[in-house]
Design a protein around this motif. Structure first.
Motif, PDB file in Angstrom:
ATOM      1  N   TYR A 162       0.828  -1.206   0.000  1.00 14.97           N
ATOM      2  CA  TYR A 162       0.000   0.000   0.000  1.00 14.97           C
ATOM      3  C   TYR A 162       0.863   1.256   0.000  1.00 14.97           C
ATOM      4  O   TYR A 162       0.508   2.258  -0.619  1.00 14.97           O
ATOM      5  CB  TYR A 162      -0.936  -0.004   1.216  1.00 14.97           C
ATOM      6  N   TYR A 176      -9.872  -2.375   5.892  1.00 13.87           N
ATOM      7  CA  TYR A 176      -9.485  -1.785   7.183  1.00 13.87           C
ATOM      8  C   TYR A 176      -8.350  -0.766   7.005  1.00 13.87           C
ATOM      9  O   TYR A 176      -8.391   0.335   7.556  1.00 13.87           O
ATOM     10  CB  TYR A 176      -9.055  -2.897   8.139  1.00 13.87           C
ATOM     11  N   VAL A 177      -7.341  -1.118   6.224  1.00 11.75           N
ATOM     12  CA  VAL A 177      -6.165  -0.251   6.098  1.00 11.75           C
ATOM     13  C   VAL A 177      -6.473   1.033   5.329  1.00 11.75           C
ATOM     14  O   VAL A 177      -5.774   2.044   5.487  1.00 11.75           O
ATOM     15  CB  VAL A 177      -5.006  -1.016   5.433  1.00 11.75           C
ATOM     16  N   PHE A 184      -7.181   3.701   7.860  1.00 10.57           N
ATOM     17  CA  PHE A 184      -6.278   3.771   9.033  1.00 10.57           C
ATOM     18  C   PHE A 184      -5.662   5.163   9.175  1.00 10.57           C
ATOM     19  O   PHE A 184      -5.685   5.750  10.265  1.00 10.57           O
ATOM     20  CB  PHE A 184      -5.183   2.707   8.905  1.00 10.57           C
ATOM     21  N   SER A 194       3.270  -0.043   4.528  1.00 10.60           N
ATOM     22  CA  SER A 194       2.101  -0.872   4.809  1.00 10.60           C
ATOM     23  C   SER A 194       2.038  -1.993   3.791  1.00 10.60           C
ATOM     24  O   SER A 194       2.030  -1.727   2.585  1.00 10.60           O
ATOM     25  CB  SER A 194       0.824  -0.016   4.767  1.00 10.60           C
ATOM     26  N   LEU A 203      -1.509  -8.190   8.046  1.00 10.92           N
ATOM     27  CA  LEU A 203      -1.228  -6.828   7.617  1.00 10.92           C
ATOM     28  C   LEU A 203      -0.165  -6.201   8.512  1.00 10.92           C
ATOM     29  O   LEU A 203      -0.263  -6.227   9.738  1.00 10.92           O
ATOM     30  CB  LEU A 203      -2.516  -5.999   7.688  1.00 10.92           C
ATOM     31  N   ILE A 255       1.668  -2.621   9.423  1.00 10.67           N
ATOM     32  CA  ILE A 255       1.545  -1.162   9.308  1.00 10.67           C
ATOM     33  C   ILE A 255       2.657  -0.520  10.130  1.00 10.67           C
ATOM     34  O   ILE A 255       2.746  -0.730  11.349  1.00 10.67           O
ATOM     35  CB  ILE A 255       0.178  -0.648   9.804  1.00 10.67           C
TER      36      ILE A 255
END
Length: 466
Positions: free
Chosen positions: A37, A114-115, A118, A130, A141, A143
């Motif tokens: 990401y 979800y991310v 965030f 990420s 995941l 982060i």
């Protein structure tokens, strides 16, 4: 469907997260399913967040020892704050949400949703890395973020602080088990549970989630040594790359400087060759003049010999009743003086021509020696230039192998050492450049002196002829 939620504190191995190296529990053949990401250089993040605040802080300092040159390095070397933090989130375990099953794909979809929210939900936690991993047993995941606070009255007004960053988000610690971090993690679990609910997955709450963490967590202790060794190897490669990049950067500057010196040397060498050729042509002219003068002098010599025996034929006849003294003073003596001066002038001209010929030959020899010296210097510069270009080629190969981002990140880490190496290299190169330039100046001075001497002799010769 009920599934547990696991949240753990990650070690923060960005190289592992981005798969610059693989641990034993990863499957490289499935790494193309991983999702990145974001993956920003943490030093760039520190520049974005803190450079302006750092400048304001340094301006206020009256003592140089209190100034901060590199805020990231200061945080890394300090003990109050970590430079960044990492959390790892996972839904279920390898048995009920295995990455090779449809449930594993569903878990990946939930984590992806979800991310997305965030960073918006946590504005004081700057996310710079990420990754969603699909090449291990269970989707999970990673982060990585830098916690920061603004408006601080101590130190930098914008600075690193996990406690204050979480306080701004509304999490204030209480008891030992109810810290800001624990409150925030609990809140993030609720956020993940809300996303799960939209996909018909209910959060299965348990007293402890230790046994439901990912395989990475289960094997953490066994793999810590492996990961450490791999990170050390990566750091070593980055350090070597930085050192090589530093040398290349300095050598590229030297190449440009040496090219300029080489061009100047070639120019002077060409001028020396031109002067040498001109001198050779002048020698040929003098030799031709000598060939012309030589028979003239031989003829004069013969005429002098004949003149001694034929004075009566050479002298003009005496007038009737002319006295001997008058004849000697008015006719014989002026003729002899005229002949004497003519002979002396021819002899002087011959001597001068012979001296000029000798001087030209000496000058030609010196020009050839200077020319050889300059060509030798040029050859040395060509060899050094070729060596530096080979080093530049090696550097380009390193960039291809390790990647441009990684190489130049290492270069930035090694800025101070690069400066010191550059200073030392300049000190080492100075004598050589000075020697080359000295040879050039000496050659120019020699040529100028010879031309001045030659001009002086020509002027003197013209005066004598007049």
């Amino acid at each position: 469907m009920k599934r547990t939620i696991s949240v753990m504190v990650g070690k923060g191995s960005v190289n592992h997260n981005s798969r610059k190296f693989h641990a034993k529990n990863t499957d490289p053949e499935r790494s193309d399913r991983n999702v990145e990401y974001c993956n920003q250089d943490i030093r760039e993040v520190y520049h974005e967040l803190f450079d302006e605040s750092l400048a304001r802080y340094n301006e206020k300092q009256t003592r140089s020892d209190r100034r901060i040159d590199n805020y990231y390095e200061k945080i890394c070397s300090g003990k109050q704050e970590k430079p960044f933090h990492e959390i790892i989130l996972q839904i279920g375990n390898k048995d009920d949400m295995n990455v090779m099953t449809e449930n594993g794909e569903l878990a990946a979809k939930v984590l992806a949703e979800y991310v997305e929210e965030f960073q918006k939900r946590n504005p004081t936690l700057k996310v710079f890395s990420s990754h969603l991993h699909m090449d291990e047993a269970t989707p999970h995941l990673h982060i990585d973020f830098v916690p920061f606070t603004t408006g601080s009255k101590r130190g930098l007004d914008t600075r690193v602080s996990l406690k204050q960053a979480l306080a701004v988000l509304g999490f204030k610690g209480g008891t030992r088990s109810d810290t800001e971090w624990n409150q925030w993690v609990a809140a993030e679990k609720e956020q993940l549970a809300a996303v799960m609910q939209r996909h018909d997955i209910e959060w299965e709450r348990k007293g402890t989630h230790e046994k439901h963490l990912s395989v990475l967590d289960f094997e953490k202790k066994e793999r810590e040594k492996e990961v450490t060794v791999l990170e050390q190897e990566v750091d070593s490669l980055e350090a070597e790359s930085a050192a090589l990049a530093g040398r290349i950067a300095e050598n590229r500057a030297d190449i440009q400087g040496l090219d300029e010196v080489r061009e100047e040397a070639e120019k002077v060498a060409e001028e020396a060759v031109e002067r040498s050729e001109k001198a050779e042509r002048q020698v040929k002219v003098y030799e031709k003049e000598l060939d012309v003068i030589k028979p003239v002098m031989e003829s004069i010599d013969r005429e002098l010999k004949e003149f001694r025996g034929k004075i009566e034929d050479t002298l003009p006849p005496a007038a009737t009743l002319e006295r001997a003294a008058s004849y000697r003073e008015n006719k014989a003596k002026p003729l002899f003086i005229k002949m004497k001066n003519k002979i002396a002038a021819l002899a002087a001209r011959l001597t001068e021509t012979m001296q000029e010929l000798k001087a030209v030959k000496v000058e030609n020899k010196e020009l050839k020696e200077d020319n050889n010296l300059l060509f030798s210097d040029c050859n040395d510069l060509f060899k050094e230039n070729a060596g530096l270009k080979n080093i530049a080629f090696m550097f380009e190969r390193v960039v291809r192998v390790l990647g441009e981002d990684k190489v130049f990140m290492a270069v930035r880490q090694d800025e101070e050492r690069e400066r010191m190496e550059a200073e030392r290299n300049r000190t080492e190169q100075a004598p050589k450049k000075k020697s080359v330039r000295k040879n050039l100046e000496r050659a120019k001075e020699n040529v100028t002196a010879r031309e001045a001497e030659k001009s002086k002799k020509k002027s003197k010769s013209r005066d004598m002829e007049r």
